[in-house]
Design a protein around this motif. Structure first.
Motif, short mmCIF file in Angstrom:
data_model
loop_
_atom_site.label_atom_id
_atom_site.label_comp_id
_atom_site.label_asym_id
_atom_site.label_seq_id
_atom_site.Cartn_x
_atom_site.Cartn_y
_atom_site.Cartn_z
N ALA A 34 0.84 -1.20 0.00
CA ALA A 34 0.00 0.00 0.00
C ALA A 34 0.87 1.26 0.00
O ALA A 34 0.61 2.21 -0.73
N LEU A 35 1.92 1.25 0.80
CA LEU A 35 2.82 2.40 0.88
C LEU A 35 3.52 2.62 -0.45
O LEU A 35 3.63 3.77 -0.91
N GLU A 36 3.98 1.56 -1.08
CA GLU A 36 4.67 1.72 -2.37
C GLU A 36 3.72 2.25 -3.43
O GLU A 36 4.09 3.10 -4.24
N GLY A 37 2.48 1.81 -3.42
CA GLY A 37 1.49 2.34 -4.35
C GLY A 37 1.22 3.81 -4.10
O GLY A 37 1.07 4.61 -5.03
N TRP A 38 1.17 4.20 -2.84
CA TRP A 38 0.94 5.59 -2.48
C TRP A 38 2.12 6.45 -2.91
O TRP A 38 1.95 7.54 -3.45
N ARG A 39 3.33 5.95 -2.68
CA ARG A 39 4.52 6.70 -3.12
C ARG A 39 4.52 6.91 -4.63
O ARG A 39 4.86 7.98 -5.13
N ALA A 40 4.13 5.88 -5.37
CA ALA A 40 4.08 6.01 -6.83
C ALA A 40 3.03 7.05 -7.23
O ALA A 40 3.26 7.86 -8.13
N ARG A 41 1.90 7.05 -6.55
CA ARG A 41 0.85 8.03 -6.85
C ARG A 41 1.34 9.45 -6.54
O ARG A 41 1.09 10.38 -7.30
N LEU A 42 2.03 9.62 -5.42
CA LEU A 42 2.58 10.93 -5.07
C LEU A 42 3.59 11.40 -6.11
O LEU A 42 3.64 12.58 -6.46
#
Length: 166
Positions: A34-42
Motif C-alpha cells: 500500500a505504501l509503495e502504491g501511495w509513493r508512486a501516486r505521489l
C-alpha cells in the motif's frame, strides 16, 4: 440425481477456489504494497513533501462490510484548519462515548438498548454523549431512536483506535 451432481460439482469448485486464495498480507511481514502504491501516486502528482494514506476493509459483527481509503497531501494537512479535528478527537476522548460507539458497531443501535448497558450512566447522560457524537459526525440517527456510525466513518474510527497502539 442431476441436482445432487450439480451440488457436488459446485462444492468441488468452491473448495478449489478457497484453496487458491492467497492470504491477505500482514502488516508485520514487511510488505509495504500500500505504501509503495501511495509513493508512486505521489510521484505521479509531483508531490515531493509526501502525504498520508489510510485504508481498510472491515466486516462488523453485524455482518456489515465497509471498504474505505483516504489519502491526504502533507501540505494540505499542515496548512489546514485543525479545529474540526480537535472537536472530533474531543468527542472520542470520553470512555463512555467510546463504549457507545463500540456497542453501536456491535449491533446495539437504539437508545433503549444502550441505556440497558452497565456503567454508561443515566438515560440523560447517554443522550448527552449520543448528541456529542452525532454533532461531531461519529454517529447519525436513522430514525426512531436508532443510531449508526456513518459508513464513511467506520474505517476512520478504527484507524484512530489503531493509531493509539504502540
Amino acid at each position: 440425481m442431476d441436482l445432487e451432481r450439480r451440488v457436488t460439482d459446485l462444492e468441488r469448485r468452491l473448495a478449489a477456489l478457497e484453496a487458491a486464495e492467497r492470504p491477505a498480507p500482514r502488516p508485520d511481514e514487511g510488505d509495504f504494497w500500500a505504501l509503495e502504491g501511495w509513493r508512486a501516486r505521489l510521484a505521479e502528482l509531483g508531490e515531493a513533501d509526501g502525504g498520508v494514506l489510510f485504508t481498510g476493509a472491515v466486516r462488523l459483527p453485524t455482518g456489515e462490510q465497509y471498504a474505505w481509503q483516504e489519502g491526504t497531501l502533507t501540505g494540505d494537512l499542515l496548512d489546514g484548519d485543525w479545529q474540526p479535528a480537535a472537536d472530533a478527537f474531543a468527542a472520542l476522548g470520553h470512555p463512555v462515548r467510546l463504549r457507545l460507539l463500540r456497542e453501536i458497531l456491535d449491533g446495539r443501535r437504539t437508545a433503549a438498548e444502550l441505556a440497558g448497558l452497565d456503567e454508561v450512566g443515566t438515560t440523560g447522560q447517554i443522550y448527552h454523549h449520543l448528541r456529542h457524537l452525532t454533532g461531531t459526525g461519529w454517529l447519525h440517527t436513522t430514525g426512531r431512536g436508532r443510531y449508526e456510525v456513518p459508513p464513511g466513518r467506520v474505517v476512520p474510527l478504527l484507524v484512530a483506535l489503531s493509531a493509539t497502539r504502540s
